[in-house]
Design a protein around this motif. Structure first.
Motif, mmCIF file in Angstrom:
data_model
loop_
_atom_site.group_PDB
_atom_site.id
_atom_site.type_symbol
_atom_site.label_atom_id
_atom_site.label_comp_id
_atom_site.label_asym_id
_atom_site.label_seq_id
_atom_site.Cartn_x
_atom_site.Cartn_y
_atom_site.Cartn_z
ATOM 1 N N ASN A 1 0.843 -1.202 0.000
ATOM 2 C CA ASN A 1 0.000 0.000 0.000
ATOM 3 C C ASN A 1 0.870 1.242 0.000
ATOM 4 O O ASN A 1 1.187 1.794 1.055
ATOM 5 N N ASN B 1 1.803 3.857 -7.357
ATOM 6 C CA ASN B 1 2.511 4.099 -8.611
ATOM 7 C C ASN B 1 3.983 3.726 -8.467
ATOM 8 O O ASN B 1 4.521 3.707 -7.361
ATOM 9 N N ASN C 1 -1.081 -1.218 -4.454
ATOM 10 C CA ASN C 1 -1.873 0.016 -4.474
ATOM 11 C C ASN C 1 -0.948 1.225 -4.494
ATOM 12 O O ASN C 1 -0.659 1.815 -3.449
ATOM 13 N N GLN D 1 0.208 -2.229 -16.267
ATOM 14 C CA GLN D 1 0.480 -2.593 -14.878
ATOM 15 C C GLN D 1 1.638 -3.586 -14.711
ATOM 16 O O GLN D 1 2.014 -3.901 -13.594
ATOM 17 N N THR E 1 2.368 -3.143 -10.827
ATOM 18 C CA THR E 1 1.402 -2.534 -9.938
ATOM 19 C C THR E 1 0.042 -3.124 -10.285
ATOM 20 O O THR E 1 -0.179 -3.554 -11.418
ATOM 21 N N VAL E 2 -0.844 -3.158 -9.327
ATOM 22 C CA VAL E 2 -2.206 -3.610 -9.599
ATOM 23 C C VAL E 2 -3.111 -2.397 -9.768
ATOM 24 O O VAL E 2 -3.851 -2.290 -10.743
ATOM 25 N N ASN E 3 -3.029 -1.459 -8.848
ATOM 26 C CA ASN E 3 -3.840 -0.236 -8.888
ATOM 27 C C ASN E 3 -2.923 0.976 -8.893
ATOM 28 O O ASN E 3 -2.678 1.590 -7.861
ATOM 29 N N GLY E 4 -2.368 1.299 -10.046
ATOM 30 C CA GLY E 4 -1.458 2.430 -10.152
ATOM 31 C C GLY E 4 -0.896 2.536 -11.555
ATOM 32 O O GLY E 4 -1.355 1.860 -12.478
#
Length: 157
Positions: free
Chosen positions: A89, A150, A148, A129, A108-111
């Motif tokens: 995170n 960048n 989560n 990603q 990355t998964v969310n970034g």
């Protein structure tokens, strides 16, 4: 502080400042709190579980990890070993020397993944990603991983 039935006011915060001679390698970590390393000239291995990691070496390579927190790392040389930067995170920002030959793995998964200062030669399929790339002629393996957050590469100023 006073203790009563409803409150156990015994929160404690401790900050350590450690000075090391030039050329000494540093391996530092904590569970709850941030890690901040500056001005060393040797290798740096910095880690936390719940806190950010900032590791700036005026010499040797840096590796850094945390679970809950961001990473900022900067180094003048990469050394010869693999370098890893990982968090779950948080974001990862790494400043590399101006002249670099490296093989990258960025996930990355969310970034987002970015390299604003270094041209990258992408290997295999391109994904926003998950990226495998080369800087220069390739060489030192650099791995960047977050769930989560960048990942950003920059030239060291």
């Amino acid at each position: 502080r006073r203790r009563d039935r409803d409150h156990d006011d015994n929160d404690i915060e401790v900050e350590f400042t450690v000075r090391v001679p030039r050329g000494v390698n540093v391996n530092v970590g904590t569970v709850n709190g941030s890690v901040d390393v500056r001005g060393v000239t040797g290798e740096v291995h910095a880690s936390s579980v719940n806190g950010g990691v900032e590791a700036i070496s005026d010499g040797g390579p840096v590796t850094a990890s945390t679970v809950n927190g961001s990473i900022r790392a900067s180094m003048r040389t990469l050394g010869s070993g693999d370098l890893e930067f990982s968090t779950v995170n948080g974001s990862i920002t790494v400043e590399l020397p101006e002249r670099v030959d490296a093989d990258l793995r960025m996930t990355t998964v969310n970034g987002t993944l970015s390299s604003r200062d270094f041209p990258l030669t992408v290997t295999g399929r391109f994904s926003p990603q998950n990226l495998r790339a080369t800087i220069g002629r390739g060489g030192t393996r650099l791995s960047f991983s977050t769930v989560n957050g960048n990942v950003e590469l920059r030239k060291r100023a």
